[in-house]
Write an enzyme that holds these catalytic residues in place. Sequence first.
Site, PDB file in Angstrom:
ATOM      1  N   HIS A   1     -14.555 -21.494 -26.864  1.00 54.37           N
ATOM      2  CA  HIS A   1     -15.280 -20.280 -27.177  1.00 54.37           C
ATOM      3  C   HIS A   1     -14.309 -19.222 -27.683  1.00 54.37           C
ATOM      4  O   HIS A   1     -13.166 -19.153 -27.251  1.00 54.37           O
ATOM      5  CB  HIS A   1     -15.963 -19.729 -25.918  1.00 54.37           C
TER       6      HIS A   1
ATOM      7  N   HIS B   1     -15.719 -16.833 -15.073  1.00 55.27           N
ATOM      8  CA  HIS B   1     -15.023 -15.724 -15.696  1.00 55.27           C
ATOM      9  C   HIS B   1     -14.968 -14.516 -14.774  1.00 55.27           C
ATOM     10  O   HIS B   1     -15.885 -14.261 -14.005  1.00 55.27           O
ATOM     11  CB  HIS B   1     -15.802 -15.361 -16.976  1.00 55.27           C
TER      12      HIS B   1
ATOM     13  N   GLU C   1     -20.530  -4.811 -17.255  1.00 53.32           N
ATOM     14  CA  GLU C   1     -21.466  -5.458 -18.177  1.00 53.32           C
ATOM     15  C   GLU C   1     -22.898  -5.188 -17.725  1.00 53.32           C
ATOM     16  O   GLU C   1     -23.276  -5.550 -16.612  1.00 53.32           O
ATOM     17  CB  GLU C   1     -21.222  -6.967 -18.229  1.00 53.32           C
TER      18      GLU C   1
ATOM     19  N   TYR D   1     -32.851 -16.034 -22.275  1.00 52.35           N
ATOM     20  CA  TYR D   1     -31.394 -16.024 -22.280  1.00 52.35           C
ATOM     21  C   TYR D   1     -30.905 -16.855 -21.120  1.00 52.35           C
ATOM     22  O   TYR D   1     -31.151 -16.525 -19.960  1.00 52.35           O
ATOM     23  CB  TYR D   1     -30.835 -14.596 -22.172  1.00 52.35           C
TER      24      TYR D   1
ATOM     25  N   HIS E   1     -18.333 -14.595 -12.390  1.00 56.37           N
ATOM     26  CA  HIS E   1     -19.662 -15.046 -12.762  1.00 56.37           C
ATOM     27  C   HIS E   1     -19.567 -16.334 -13.577  1.00 56.37           C
ATOM     28  O   HIS E   1     -18.539 -16.673 -14.147  1.00 56.37           O
ATOM     29  CB  HIS E   1     -20.448 -13.959 -13.511  1.00 56.37           C
TER      30      HIS E   1
END
Length: 503
Positions: free
Chosen positions: A332, A375, A381, A390, A411
């Site tokens: 990514h 992460h 956020e 989503y 998370h």
Amino acid sequence: MPVSTNRLSDPQEYQKIFHWAETQKDGAIPSFNTRKNDPYEYQAGFGNQGNDSFVSEAVPGTIPQGQNSPRNVRFGLYAEQVTASAFVAPRHSNKKAWLYRARPAVAHQGFTDLPDNKDTEANFLPINPRVHVSPTQLAWRPFDIPTSGEVDFVDGLKTVAGSGDPTLREGIATHVYTANASMKKKAFVNSDGDFCILPQQGALDIQTEFGPLFVQPGELVVIQRGLRFRVEVPDGPSRGYILEIWGANFELPELGPLGANGLANSRDFLAPVAKYEVIKEPWEIVYKLGGKFFKSTQNHSPFDVVAWHGNYVPYKYDMTKFVNVGSISVDHIDPSIFCILTAKSRDPTAPLADILIFSPRWDVASHTYRPPYYHRNVASELMGLIYGDYAGRSDEFKPGSVSFECGMVPHGVAYEEFKAASEQAPPVMQISQGSIAFMFESSRPFTITDYAWNSDKRHEHEPKMWDNLVDNFSSHAKEVEEILAKKAKGLSIHSNGAGNGVH
């Protein structure tokens, strides 16, 4: 205020497309830059980069040439300047606009206090007893739109979280709005900072001093500090999200190695065209200053601007035009590739706020763990969902929901998703079809308002989803012991036994 008579035969027409390019029919029809039910014309560009300013005249020949403030403006108009940066700010960052209007904004009858809106907040310092600090991953189901009484955009403002204080000239606030009525002979001025508004349900028909903007779910609109506007809800009850920033303005992120094009292209931002009304009737102007609300009254419309020029101008952007980029080999790329707009902080290495979008795109990276990796990061956020679905959030993350994670809280997905992604190579595919999610991301830690903290819509991300993240490593204990024993003897640790050194 006129609204579009071109109703869509399919209200979800623009939600179903993969990208705006589909509407252009591969060049088989004349190109167009607004949705077919948008009633207004616009000027293209972001702050009119590469030029001095936008220019718009409802009556041709109104704007004076060669100067800004002549002794007599044509038609007896008044010249009024809005200065949004220091007078001596460098040319590339100097924000201003000249307005030529029937009456200047100073023609009002004074200010009076309005009652505090208990559902809004501006001071997010932890010493404020009305805000809360928590490392817990929090979420909120969609906030209800009022069904009784008339609640307009201003009345329906609710603050969720933020950081700082507007009087410090650096900070951020995140809000939702829930409205069931249009503003009537009433305008709003945010004297604290810039608003970025993302409608989630129902279009907004916004009258500004610079002209009208029609903003639908899937689009965003930025209305800067100090500018007057009025919101109508032509589709009926409306709900959406707001990011407010203090001490900075939104700008386009740098593109780095991408070069000149990609992400949100400046030509896809649309600014209004001058449209005036000169009507003698009572108006109320609501001001937000330091989080407090005030009002002034006047006997004429605040939207009497006949012509204007400048670069401090409201604008909108259709998020279906976002040009996604990503990895075409492995792994990514950091989520900065999803950034539409950014706002600088006093730390040159960390933005005050980024607005990120997660929209339909191709996922093609091979030999790669496809879901978001586990992460922790320094950013706060706050996510919302405009339409669609989503993955990576709870089943309760529906359009209109809010999800929040503070900085350095870990998370990632549940074990079932990890296992499936680790064992199977997914096909090259389109993802997030029919969906737009967004994230407000900030380098600053957020505190949560009383309104959000005590809301019956609040719930927590269920930590049990990670209970079965099994320890796979221990099942390889014998293999690991053999490798360590070989290393201790100076033997090769490669499984094929080649060589006799430790590689």
